[in-house]
Design an enzyme around this catalytic site. Structure first.
Site, mmCIF file in Angstrom:
data_model
loop_
_atom_site.group_PDB
_atom_site.id
_atom_site.type_symbol
_atom_site.label_atom_id
_atom_site.label_comp_id
_atom_site.label_asym_id
_atom_site.label_seq_id
_atom_site.Cartn_x
_atom_site.Cartn_y
_atom_site.Cartn_z
ATOM 1 N N ASP A 174 0.870 -1.190 0.000
ATOM 2 C CA ASP A 174 0.000 0.000 0.000
ATOM 3 C C ASP A 174 0.899 1.231 0.000
ATOM 4 O O ASP A 174 2.123 1.112 -0.058
ATOM 5 C CB ASP A 174 -0.993 -0.027 1.175
ATOM 6 C CG ASP A 174 -2.330 0.602 0.763
ATOM 7 O OD1 ASP A 174 -2.330 1.819 0.462
ATOM 8 O OD2 ASP A 174 -3.355 -0.100 0.726
ATOM 9 N N GLY A 209 -5.541 1.478 -5.972
ATOM 10 C CA GLY A 209 -5.894 2.526 -6.910
ATOM 11 C C GLY A 209 -6.880 3.449 -6.259
ATOM 12 O O GLY A 209 -7.219 3.300 -5.090
ATOM 13 N N ARG A 225 -16.295 5.203 -14.104
ATOM 14 C CA ARG A 225 -14.967 4.587 -14.008
ATOM 15 C C ARG A 225 -13.915 5.433 -14.712
ATOM 16 O O ARG A 225 -12.777 5.530 -14.289
ATOM 17 C CB ARG A 225 -14.995 3.184 -14.600
ATOM 18 C CG ARG A 225 -15.728 2.218 -13.698
ATOM 19 C CD ARG A 225 -15.586 0.798 -14.193
ATOM 20 N NE ARG A 225 -16.273 -0.110 -13.292
ATOM 21 C CZ ARG A 225 -17.554 -0.395 -13.390
ATOM 22 N NH1 ARG A 225 -18.274 0.123 -14.358
ATOM 23 N NH2 ARG A 225 -18.123 -1.218 -12.543
ATOM 24 N N ASN A 266 -10.305 -0.151 -11.016
ATOM 25 C CA ASN A 266 -10.989 0.423 -12.184
ATOM 26 C C ASN A 266 -10.271 1.636 -12.770
ATOM 27 O O ASN A 266 -9.641 2.373 -12.035
ATOM 28 C CB ASN A 266 -12.402 0.839 -11.773
ATOM 29 C CG ASN A 266 -13.306 -0.359 -11.694
ATOM 30 O OD1 ASN A 266 -13.259 -1.215 -12.562
ATOM 31 N ND2 ASN A 266 -14.118 -0.433 -10.652
ATOM 32 N N ASP A 315 -18.958 -9.419 -12.501
ATOM 33 C CA ASP A 315 -20.157 -9.198 -13.322
ATOM 34 C C ASP A 315 -20.775 -10.545 -13.727
ATOM 35 O O ASP A 315 -21.989 -10.713 -13.747
ATOM 36 C CB ASP A 315 -19.782 -8.381 -14.566
ATOM 37 C CG ASP A 315 -18.996 -7.144 -14.188
ATOM 38 O OD1 ASP A 315 -19.595 -6.222 -13.620
ATOM 39 O OD2 ASP A 315 -17.767 -7.123 -14.416
ATOM 40 N N ARG A 349 -22.506 -11.860 -10.808
ATOM 41 C CA ARG A 349 -23.749 -11.105 -10.601
ATOM 42 C C ARG A 349 -24.853 -11.622 -11.532
ATOM 43 O O ARG A 349 -26.015 -11.729 -11.132
ATOM 44 C CB ARG A 349 -23.515 -9.616 -10.879
ATOM 45 C CG ARG A 349 -22.766 -8.914 -9.768
ATOM 46 C CD ARG A 349 -22.333 -7.527 -10.190
ATOM 47 N NE ARG A 349 -21.715 -6.808 -9.086
ATOM 48 C CZ ARG A 349 -20.947 -5.743 -9.215
ATOM 49 N NH1 ARG A 349 -20.696 -5.255 -10.428
ATOM 50 N NH2 ARG A 349 -20.434 -5.139 -8.166
ATOM 51 N N HIS A 353 -15.386 -4.075 -18.326
ATOM 52 C CA HIS A 353 -15.935 -4.040 -16.970
ATOM 53 C C HIS A 353 -16.438 -2.619 -16.718
ATOM 54 O O HIS A 353 -15.781 -1.792 -16.104
ATOM 55 C CB HIS A 353 -14.865 -4.418 -15.946
ATOM 56 C CG HIS A 353 -15.335 -4.193 -14.545
ATOM 57 N ND1 HIS A 353 -16.415 -4.855 -14.016
ATOM 58 C CD2 HIS A 353 -14.922 -3.345 -13.571
ATOM 59 C CE1 HIS A 353 -16.631 -4.432 -12.786
ATOM 60 N NE2 HIS A 353 -15.736 -3.509 -12.498
ATOM 61 N N SER A 361 -18.234 -2.279 -4.017
ATOM 62 C CA SER A 361 -18.399 -3.672 -3.593
ATOM 63 C C SER A 361 -17.032 -4.268 -3.249
ATOM 64 O O SER A 361 -16.138 -4.247 -4.084
ATOM 65 C CB SER A 361 -19.074 -4.476 -4.694
ATOM 66 O OG SER A 361 -18.662 -4.004 -5.954
#
Ligand SMILES: NC(=O)c1ccc[n+]([C@@H]2O[C@H](COP(=O)([O-])OP(=O)(O)OC[C@H]3O[C@@H](n4cnc5c(N)ncnc54)[C@H](O)[C@@H]3O)[C@@H](O)[C@H]2O)c1
Length: 394
Positions: free
Chosen positions: A43, A90, A99, A132, A160, A163, A188, A243
């Site tokens: 990080d 990110g 995005r 993203n 996705d 989902r 995405h 999420s």
């Protein structure tokens, strides 16, 4: 004999997805219940204390498979010797942000991490980009790490995919584990195309097509697609954060299937380097249906039905050009992903096509169109579209 530990890098490990992901990896959910792991967590300095907190919790959890933890803010130390790299770090998308808004913030991050991976990761390191815009970040990473094989750089569209399976399972009131073979085509982002035309459900009388069981094309072609496309935004609205739990779990699914293989008769969605399959320009990172075996993914070929018109590849090319030229802001406009309606005559197709600015044809629906339109030929369709479409705006 006990297996050698695999080294797994998680960037952005002090963040939300990182916090959900590292215990899953340490429990064997990503690489298998018999595969020891050494976690490398990266990080940035402002998050160093939080990262140390995550490290302490990993120690406290006493995971039997966890053979070591490297928690660092040094990108070289983080990347050294890693077999799998999950790029989560990110700038996260916040409520109301697209995005593309976070893309410019991620470019410099991905340049630096790509160079470190190229120089210090284990040979054949598998890379999964989660942050993203995932497809574009993966492309940037590949651009700045030219010696990493194309096949080893992927991005996450499995969330996705999952989902889509989840929506079908809720609608039909069946176990999600009995639903399979949805496909996420494209990016995405909200321009993706969730496709259940090949999806099936295991029933007491064998596998049945999802379309037949749902028996509601209006829902499948409308609400189902938009729900999957906009699920990320709905979760941000509800949680005020993107999420994390489902993203972490899907990242484990992506790597597990890539490394250990997809079950026989099952395909999954992965953002991978296009080889030109289905008319998608080669070199773009694009979500396709894939099967995996022996640590390699392969795009499922010959899927039928539907011809897509979409702007997504065009936008990718432009994203990359704009990044390279530092001209990102304010240029990327909305993309669309349309299905060609069920025409019964070539003339109607021409009229429809005149409203389109850019197209890419997936040679996909030809058998259906050939059956319905006597004079239909694929080459003729290309001609009609070329004549009627406006050139791309940019
Ligand atoms: N592909 C998908 O399906 C999917 C799903 C959900 C979220 N996401 C994306 O995943 C990313 C992470 O989401 P999150 O909720 O964990 O965000 P978060 O803000 O909680 O965590 C991001 C972490 O990255 C760290 N970071 C920032 N710059 C870094 C750098 N240069 N090197 C290493 N770490 C760095 C931050 O300090 C933070 O700890 C976001 O981009 C989000 O949009 C993707």
């Amino acid at each position: 004999m006990a297996k050698e530990p695999m080294r797994v890098l998680v960037t952005g490990a002090a963040g939300q997805i990182g916090y959900a992901l590292v215990p899953m990896i340490a429990r064997g959910i990503m690489l298998g219940a018999d595969q020891p792991v050494i976690l490398h967590m990266l990080d940035i300095p402002p998050a160093a204390e939080a990262l140390n907190g995550v490290r302490m919790e990993l120690v406290d959890a006493a995971f039997p498979l966890l053979k070591g933890v490297v928690a660092t803010t040094d990108v070289v130390e983080a990347c050294t010797g890693v077999n799998v790299a999950v790029m989560v770090g990110g700038f996260p998308r916040k409520e109301g942000m697209e995005r593309k808004d976070v893309m410019s913030k991620n470019v410099s991050i991905y340049k630096a991490q790509a160079s470190a991976l190229e120089a210090h990761a284990a040979p054949n390191c598998k890379v999964l980009v989660v942050a993203n815009p995932a497809n574009t970040n993966a492309l940037i990473l590949k651009e700045f790490a030219p010696s990493i094989p194309e096949k080893n750089v992927t991005c996450l569209t499995r969330l996705d995919h999952n989902r889509a399976l989840g929506q079908i399972s809720e609608r039909l009131n069946v176990q999600v584990s009995d639903v399979k073979n949805a496909v996420i085509w494209g990016n995405h982002s909200s321009t993706q195309y969730p496709d259940v035309n090949h999806a099936t459900v295991k029933t007491s009388s064998g596998e049945k097509p999802v379309r037949e069981l749902v028996a509601d094309d209006a829902w499948l072609n409308g609400e189902f697609i938009t729900t999957v496309q906009q699920r990320g935004a709905a979760i941000i609205k509800a949680r005020k954060f993107s999420s994390a739990l489902s993203a972490a779990s899907s990242a484990c699914d992506h790597i597990r299937d890539w490394v250990l293989g997809t079950p026989e008769g099952t395909f999954v969605s992965m953002g991978v380097y296009s080889d030109g399959s289905y008319g998608v320009p080669a070199g773009l990172i694009y979500s396709f249906p894939v099967t995996c075996s022996g640590g390699e993914w392969k795009i499922v070929q010959g899927m039928m039905l539907l011809i897509f018109q979409f702007l997504v590849p065009c936008l990718f090319v432009h994203h990359l050009w704009l990044i390279c030229h530092g001209q990102l802001d304010g240029v990327v406009s909305s993309a669309s992903f349309l299905l060609i309606p069920p025409f019964t005559h070539m003339r109607e197709l021409g009229q429809w096509a005149s409203g389109i600015s850019f197209y890419c044809i997936l040679q996909y629906n030809v058998p259906t169109y050939s059956a319905k339109i006597p004079e239909f030929k694929f080459s003729k369709l290309c001609d009609v579209l070329s004549c009627h479409c406006r050139p791309p705006d940019r």
